[in-house]
Design a protein around this motif. Structure first.
Motif, mmCIF file in Angstrom:
data_model
loop_
_atom_site.group_PDB
_atom_site.id
_atom_site.type_symbol
_atom_site.label_atom_id
_atom_site.label_comp_id
_atom_site.label_asym_id
_atom_site.label_seq_id
_atom_site.Cartn_x
_atom_site.Cartn_y
_atom_site.Cartn_z
ATOM 1 N N LEU A 64 -27.531 -2.112 -27.217
ATOM 2 C CA LEU A 64 -27.081 -2.199 -28.609
ATOM 3 C C LEU A 64 -28.218 -1.956 -29.591
ATOM 4 O O LEU A 64 -28.008 -1.369 -30.650
ATOM 5 C CB LEU A 64 -26.440 -3.560 -28.870
ATOM 6 N N SER A 122 -28.719 1.833 -30.091
ATOM 7 C CA SER A 122 -27.659 2.643 -30.699
ATOM 8 C C SER A 122 -27.593 2.396 -32.203
ATOM 9 O O SER A 122 -27.865 1.312 -32.683
ATOM 10 C CB SER A 122 -26.313 2.343 -30.038
ATOM 11 N N LEU A 175 -25.745 2.238 -35.989
ATOM 12 C CA LEU A 175 -24.502 1.721 -36.545
ATOM 13 C C LEU A 175 -23.567 2.898 -36.789
ATOM 14 O O LEU A 175 -23.911 3.823 -37.525
ATOM 15 C CB LEU A 175 -24.792 0.978 -37.856
ATOM 16 N N HIS A 196 -15.368 0.913 -36.822
ATOM 17 C CA HIS A 196 -16.366 1.151 -35.783
ATOM 18 C C HIS A 196 -17.643 0.364 -36.065
ATOM 19 O O HIS A 196 -18.245 -0.221 -35.147
ATOM 20 C CB HIS A 196 -16.673 2.648 -35.661
ATOM 21 N N HIS A 241 -19.131 -2.624 -33.698
ATOM 22 C CA HIS A 241 -20.508 -2.561 -33.187
ATOM 23 C C HIS A 241 -21.291 -3.814 -33.599
ATOM 24 O O HIS A 241 -22.006 -4.414 -32.786
ATOM 25 C CB HIS A 241 -21.188 -1.299 -33.717
ATOM 26 N N THR A 242 -21.139 -4.211 -34.857
ATOM 27 C CA THR A 242 -21.836 -5.392 -35.364
ATOM 28 C C THR A 242 -21.358 -6.644 -34.639
ATOM 29 O O THR A 242 -22.163 -7.533 -34.324
ATOM 30 C CB THR A 242 -21.647 -5.513 -36.887
ATOM 31 N N ARG A 271 -20.309 -6.717 -31.559
ATOM 32 C CA ARG A 271 -20.905 -6.680 -30.215
ATOM 33 C C ARG A 271 -22.352 -7.186 -30.257
ATOM 34 O O ARG A 271 -22.773 -7.944 -29.383
ATOM 35 C CB ARG A 271 -20.817 -5.281 -29.624
#
Length: 115
Positions: A74, A77, A79, A85, A89-90, A92
């Motif tokens: 993470l 990768s 944002l 999305h 992501h945030t 996770r």
């Protein structure tokens, strides 16, 4: 080295939990808040990861190692675009931070917010 010591600040576990609550709580963060939250959570993850491996005499527990591996992916990768999305992501990142902070409190490598 001196610059790092001067710039050092104690780990603010309360701030970590506030950011986790902002992302994982009942109320969804506003789209404009997501980039800042993601940045802060990445910072928390970086500091917690450093703490987890700080003592070269002890290898982190397997559970912590798994959490650290999830965090590396993470951290590397970007944002993603789009509100949904970016929020996913945030969240996770927040999940990894939540797991890691709990594990480090449990193993007494850091103090909890009430300590």
């Amino acid at each position: 080295m001196l610059e790092r010591v001067i710039a050092w600040s104690p780990l603010d576990v309360k701030a970590i939990f506030e950011d986790l609550s902002a992302v994982l709580g009942d109320q969804e963060p506003r789209p404009a808040e997501i980039p800042g939250l993601a940045t802060r959570l990445r910072g928390h993850l970086e500091r917690l990861s450093t703490i987890a491996v700080a003592d070269p005499r002890f290898c982190p527990l397997e559970e912590i190692q798994k959490t650290l591996r999830r965090g590396v992916a993470l951290q590397e990768s970007k944002l993603p675009g789009g509100h949904r999305h970016a929020l996913g992501h945030t969240r996770r990142i927040a999940g990894v931070v939540e797991d890691l902070v709990g594990q480090l409190i449990e193993t007494k490598q850091i103090k909890g917010p009430e300590d």
